[in-house]
Design a protein around this motif. Structure first.
Motif, PDB file in Angstrom:
ATOM      1  N   GLU A  32     -16.913  -5.015  -1.051  1.00  0.00           N
ATOM      2  CA  GLU A  32     -15.609  -4.359  -0.891  1.00  0.00           C
ATOM      3  C   GLU A  32     -15.151  -4.450   0.558  1.00  0.00           C
ATOM      4  OE1 GLU A  32     -13.674  -2.752  -3.249  1.00  0.00           O
ATOM      5  OE2 GLU A  32     -15.050  -3.688  -4.688  1.00  0.00           O
ATOM      6  N   GLN A  33     -13.868  -4.191   0.761  1.00  0.00           N
ATOM      7  CA  GLN A  33     -13.310  -4.249   2.100  1.00  0.00           C
ATOM      8  C   GLN A  33     -12.596  -2.946   2.406  1.00  0.00           C
ATOM      9  OE1 GLN A  33     -10.765  -7.539   1.184  1.00  0.00           O
ATOM     10  NE2 GLN A  33     -12.429  -9.018   1.304  1.00  0.00           N
ATOM     11  N   LEU A  93      -0.070   4.785   0.762  1.00  0.00           N
ATOM     12  CA  LEU A  93      -1.173   5.631   1.195  1.00  0.00           C
ATOM     13  C   LEU A  93      -1.125   7.016   0.549  1.00  0.00           C
ATOM     14  CD1 LEU A  93      -3.484   4.931   3.001  1.00  0.00           C
ATOM     15  CD2 LEU A  93      -2.262   5.977   4.895  1.00  0.00           C
ATOM     16  N   ALA A 138     -10.605 -14.524   5.536  1.00  0.00           N
ATOM     17  CA  ALA A 138     -11.977 -14.458   6.032  1.00  0.00           C
ATOM     18  C   ALA A 138     -12.399 -12.995   6.048  1.00  0.00           C
ATOM     19  CB  ALA A 138     -12.077 -15.036   7.442  1.00  0.00           C
ATOM     20  N   GLU A 139     -13.679 -12.774   6.211  1.00  0.00           N
ATOM     21  CA  GLU A 139     -14.149 -11.392   6.248  1.00  0.00           C
ATOM     22  C   GLU A 139     -15.108 -11.212   7.412  1.00  0.00           C
ATOM     23  OE1 GLU A 139     -15.083  -9.922   2.388  1.00  0.00           O
ATOM     24  OE2 GLU A 139     -16.192  -8.228   3.209  1.00  0.00           O
ATOM     25  N   THR A 183     -17.635  -7.976  13.640  1.00  0.00           N
ATOM     26  CA  THR A 183     -18.123  -6.684  13.161  1.00  0.00           C
ATOM     27  C   THR A 183     -19.627  -6.559  13.387  1.00  0.00           C
ATOM     28  OG1 THR A 183     -16.418  -6.619  11.447  1.00  0.00           O
ATOM     29  CG2 THR A 183     -18.322  -5.184  11.140  1.00  0.00           C
ATOM     30  N   SER A 190     -20.854  -4.270   0.542  1.00  0.00           N
ATOM     31  CA  SER A 190     -20.408  -5.514   1.174  1.00  0.00           C
ATOM     32  C   SER A 190     -19.435  -6.322   0.331  1.00  0.00           C
ATOM     33  CB  SER A 190     -21.598  -6.401   1.512  1.00  0.00           C
ATOM     34  OG  SER A 190     -22.599  -5.641   2.097  1.00  0.00           O
ATOM     35  N   SER A 205      -4.055  -3.031   7.969  1.00  0.00           N
ATOM     36  CA  SER A 205      -3.562  -2.362   6.766  1.00  0.00           C
ATOM     37  C   SER A 205      -4.747  -1.955   5.906  1.00  0.00           C
ATOM     38  CB  SER A 205      -2.605  -3.262   5.992  1.00  0.00           C
ATOM     39  OG  SER A 205      -3.262  -4.420   5.556  1.00  0.00           O
ATOM     40  N   SER A 206      -4.645  -0.772   5.327  1.00  0.00           N
ATOM     41  CA  SER A 206      -5.744  -0.250   4.527  1.00  0.00           C
ATOM     42  C   SER A 206      -5.192   0.782   3.563  1.00  0.00           C
ATOM     43  CB  SER A 206      -6.777   0.413   5.439  1.00  0.00           C
ATOM     44  OG  SER A 206      -7.762   1.071   4.660  1.00  0.00           O
ATOM     45  N   TYR A 207      -5.832   0.930   2.415  1.00  0.00           N
ATOM     46  CA  TYR A 207      -5.391   2.014   1.547  1.00  0.00           C
ATOM     47  C   TYR A 207      -6.223   3.263   1.766  1.00  0.00           C
ATOM     48  CZ  TYR A 207      -8.918   0.145  -1.743  1.00  0.00           C
ATOM     49  OH  TYR A 207     -10.054  -0.329  -2.323  1.00  0.00           O
ATOM     50  N   HIS A 208      -7.101   3.202   2.775  1.00  0.00           N
ATOM     51  CA  HIS A 208      -7.767   4.421   3.216  1.00  0.00           C
ATOM     52  C   HIS A 208      -6.922   5.014   4.345  1.00  0.00           C
ATOM     53  CE1 HIS A 208     -11.426   3.396   1.016  1.00  0.00           C
ATOM     54  NE2 HIS A 208     -11.280   2.153   1.477  1.00  0.00           N
ATOM     55  N   SER A 246      -5.363 -13.528   7.659  1.00  0.00           N
ATOM     56  CA  SER A 246      -5.813 -12.180   7.313  1.00  0.00           C
ATOM     57  C   SER A 246      -7.330 -12.153   7.314  1.00  0.00           C
ATOM     58  CB  SER A 246      -5.259 -11.757   5.959  1.00  0.00           C
ATOM     59  OG  SER A 246      -5.678 -12.635   4.956  1.00  0.00           O
ATOM     60  N   VAL A 247      -7.857 -11.201   8.065  1.00  0.00           N
ATOM     61  CA  VAL A 247      -9.308 -11.066   8.178  1.00  0.00           C
ATOM     62  C   VAL A 247      -9.680  -9.667   7.703  1.00  0.00           C
ATOM     63  CG1 VAL A 247     -11.291 -11.137   9.729  1.00  0.00           C
ATOM     64  CG2 VAL A 247      -9.315 -12.621  10.168  1.00  0.00           C
ATOM     65  N   ALA A 248     -10.486  -9.624   6.647  1.00  0.00           N
ATOM     66  CA  ALA A 248     -10.857  -8.334   6.086  1.00  0.00           C
ATOM     67  C   ALA A 248     -12.017  -7.729   6.860  1.00  0.00           C
ATOM     68  CB  ALA A 248     -11.247  -8.503   4.627  1.00  0.00           C
ATOM     69  N   VAL A 249     -12.093  -6.405   6.833  1.00  0.00           N
ATOM     70  CA  VAL A 249     -13.226  -5.695   7.416  1.00  0.00           C
ATOM     71  C   VAL A 249     -14.100  -5.214   6.258  1.00  0.00           C
ATOM     72  CG1 VAL A 249     -13.935  -3.720   8.807  1.00  0.00           C
ATOM     73  CG2 VAL A 249     -11.841  -4.959   9.389  1.00  0.00           C
ATOM     74  N   THR A 250     -15.348  -5.627   6.261  1.00  0.00           N
ATOM     75  CA  THR A 250     -16.271  -5.289   5.173  1.00  0.00           C
ATOM     76  C   THR A 250     -16.520  -3.784   5.095  1.00  0.00           C
ATOM     77  OG1 THR A 250     -17.357  -7.396   5.552  1.00  0.00           O
ATOM     78  CG2 THR A 250     -18.566  -5.807   4.237  1.00  0.00           C
ATOM     79  N   VAL A 295      -7.600  -4.744   6.132  1.00  0.00           N
ATOM     80  CA  VAL A 295      -7.346  -6.136   6.496  1.00  0.00           C
ATOM     81  C   VAL A 295      -6.595  -6.180   7.822  1.00  0.00           C
ATOM     82  CG1 VAL A 295      -6.129  -8.244   5.836  1.00  0.00           C
ATOM     83  CG2 VAL A 295      -7.300  -6.919   4.099  1.00  0.00           C
ATOM     84  N   VAL A 337       0.833  -1.191   0.000  1.00  0.00           N
ATOM     85  CA  VAL A 337       0.000   0.000   0.000  1.00  0.00           C
ATOM     86  C   VAL A 337       0.871   1.246   0.000  1.00  0.00           C
ATOM     87  CG1 VAL A 337      -1.768   1.281   1.253  1.00  0.00           C
ATOM     88  CG2 VAL A 337      -1.791  -1.210   1.294  1.00  0.00           C
TER      89      VAL A 337
END
Ligand SMILES: [Zn+2]
Lengths: 126, 334
Positions: free
Chosen positions: B218-219, A103, A120-121, B232, B216, B324-327, B207-211, B222, A101
């Motif tokens: 997209e994430q 940023l 997983a999500e 969540t 839904s 980690s996030s690209y936001h 790795s567990v993504a956050v919705t 992670v 990434v």
């Protein structure tokens, strides 16, 4: 004499089996398709296994230029003008759950597989 | 001939080894607690363990369900007094503890409210009148539950719903079963309540993504976790729309209406599955400011990823290295 032939056949089988097993355990997922995104939209999809030689991809963002390097089976952020350089420090892209990434320049490099990048999500009801 | 036999034995060994590394992963999906559950385990006893988990969760569902007429909760709600099983007693006790920890933001007595809003299967979603809500509110609150030894009693109009904590408790039980079967690598998802057991088979974290609450598919980021529950709660998970307004299913016990705390989604990371489940709802109800205070007092117990109505992301400091996030996001310091 016949026995010796059989021994050779068996030895070869053993070798092949061992090689395949080692190969399988080192490359558990055949998916080596990587997506490069900027500002949330896809710039390019790269098949790392199909890449021969080295290739550079340049992207420009608010904080200057990023150079992505692709070689066979490997992708990384080679250099970046961004202030934190976290994308370069990340090194090679290794796991689906840990994308590269940048940023500041809003770049994401991640593995593409059918159900998102993670194992997983949380919060998805399925 | 002797060497041939040795080679044969060696070959057999490798064949067994090969098949083992391929067969030792076992997955199962099943329906329980009104949702889809999936368990994937790696290890020799994976099949036994995964099947035992499905059985255990179905058993717990039969104890905790609000709808099943034979469940302990159903019986307690209709008879107002019961000597429940150890598990039910334990979960009610824990719920009351978390209620007081969160100043009532977590509340298992909102059943009558969810009922008038029509959030149970067989009922129609509707917006109740203010009068209806006011009539129900006096029976809502953990103070209407009394526990005396192993007897639970409820005030006359009080009813319980363990829906906001039962999945967390169940995933804790599932993790226990995996441990008992010597499994050190597994991933559990009980309708979006994720539990990462150990690490992946190669030793790296799960790795567990956050919705993304707005989309839904997209994430928003992670989390890399080992031995953690990741849960969540979001208004996007269950809701209905009337006259262009959206009403979600997470009811604020104070107002009797769907919580409007300024948060769109709350993800909790904790070693304690039950706590993670309950706190995701509690923080969704209490909002960002109170969440910061709660984190300050309990930063050893949980971490959180919060998304506000205006799409800002906040993470607690203890998740800095695993998120980690690209936001871009803000860090809540302890
Ligand atoms: Zn960068």
């Amino acid at each position: 004499m016949k026995n010796r032939i059989w021994i050779i056949i068996f030895s070869v089988t053993v070798l092949v089996c061992t090689a395949v097993w080692i190969g399988l355990s080192f490359f558990p997922s055949p998916s080596k398709i990587v997506g490069i995104y900027q500002n949330g939209s896809l710039v390019e999809k790269v098949d790392l296994t199909a890449q021969t030689g080295e290739r550079s991809i340049e992207l420009n963002g608010d904080y200057g230029k990023n150079i992505i390097s692709v070689t066979h089976g490997r992708i990384e952020m080679k250099s970046a003008d961004c202030p934190d350089k976290l994308c370069v420090k990340h090194g090679e892209l290794k796991s689906a759950g840990s994308p590269i990434v940048c940023l500041p320049n809003r770049i994401v490099i991640k593995f593409e597989n059918q159900s998102g990048s993670a194992d997983a999500e949380a919060g998805a009801l399925l | 001939m002797k060497s041939l036999r040795i080679i044969c034995a060696f070959l057999l060994l490798i064949a067994v080894f090969c098949s083992c590394s391929l067969d030792s992963k076992y997955s199962s999906e099943f329906f329980a607690m009104d949702t889809v559950m999936s368990v994937t385990a790696c290890g020799k006893q994976s099949e036994t363990a995964v099947n035992a988990i499905a059985d255990e969760i179905n058993r717990l569902d039969r104890l905790f369900s609000v709808q099943n007429k034979n469940s302990e909760i159903f019986r307690l709600n209709s008879e107002k007094q019961l000597n429940p099983s150890d598990e039910t007693l334990e979960l009610i006790t824990r719920s009351i503890e978390i209620s007081s920890m969160t100043d009532g933001a977590f509340d298992i007595t909102t059943e009558p409210l969810s009922r008038i809003w029509g959030f149970y299967s067989g009922l129609e979603n509707r917006v109740p009148s203010e009068k209806e809500i006011k009539a129900v509110l006096p029976s809502v609150g953990a103070e209407h539950i009394k526990i005396d030894g192993s007897t639970v009693s409820l005030d006359k109009s009080t009813s319980l719903d363990l829906g906001a904590i039962a999945k967390g408790y169940s995933s804790g039980r599932a993790a226990k079963i995996l441990e008992e079967n010597g499994i050190s690598s597994a991933l559990i998802s009980l309708g979006g309540n994720v539990r990462a057991v150990g690490t992946k088979p190669d030793g790296s974290p799960w790795s567990v993504a956050v919705t993304d609450p707005d989309n839904s598919s997209e994430q928003i980021g992670v989390l890399s976790v080992k031995d953690r529950a990741v849960v969540t709660s979001g208004g996007y998970q269950r809701y209905f729309e009337t006259n262009g307004k959206r009403y979600h299913h997470i009811i604020d016990a104070e107002t009797g209406c769907p919580a409007q705390s300024g948060l769109k989604s709350v993800t909790i990371v904790s070693q304690d599955d039950t706590l993670a489940d309950a706190l995701s709802t509690a923080i969704f109800v209490m909002g960002l400011q109170k969440a910061e205070t709660l984190y300050n007092d309990n930063n050893d117990l949980f971490g959180a990823v919060l998304i506000t109505d205006s799409n800002e992301i906040y993470i607690t400091e203890n998740l800095k290295d695993s998120f980690s996030s690209y936001h871009s996001y803000e860090v809540i310091k302890a």
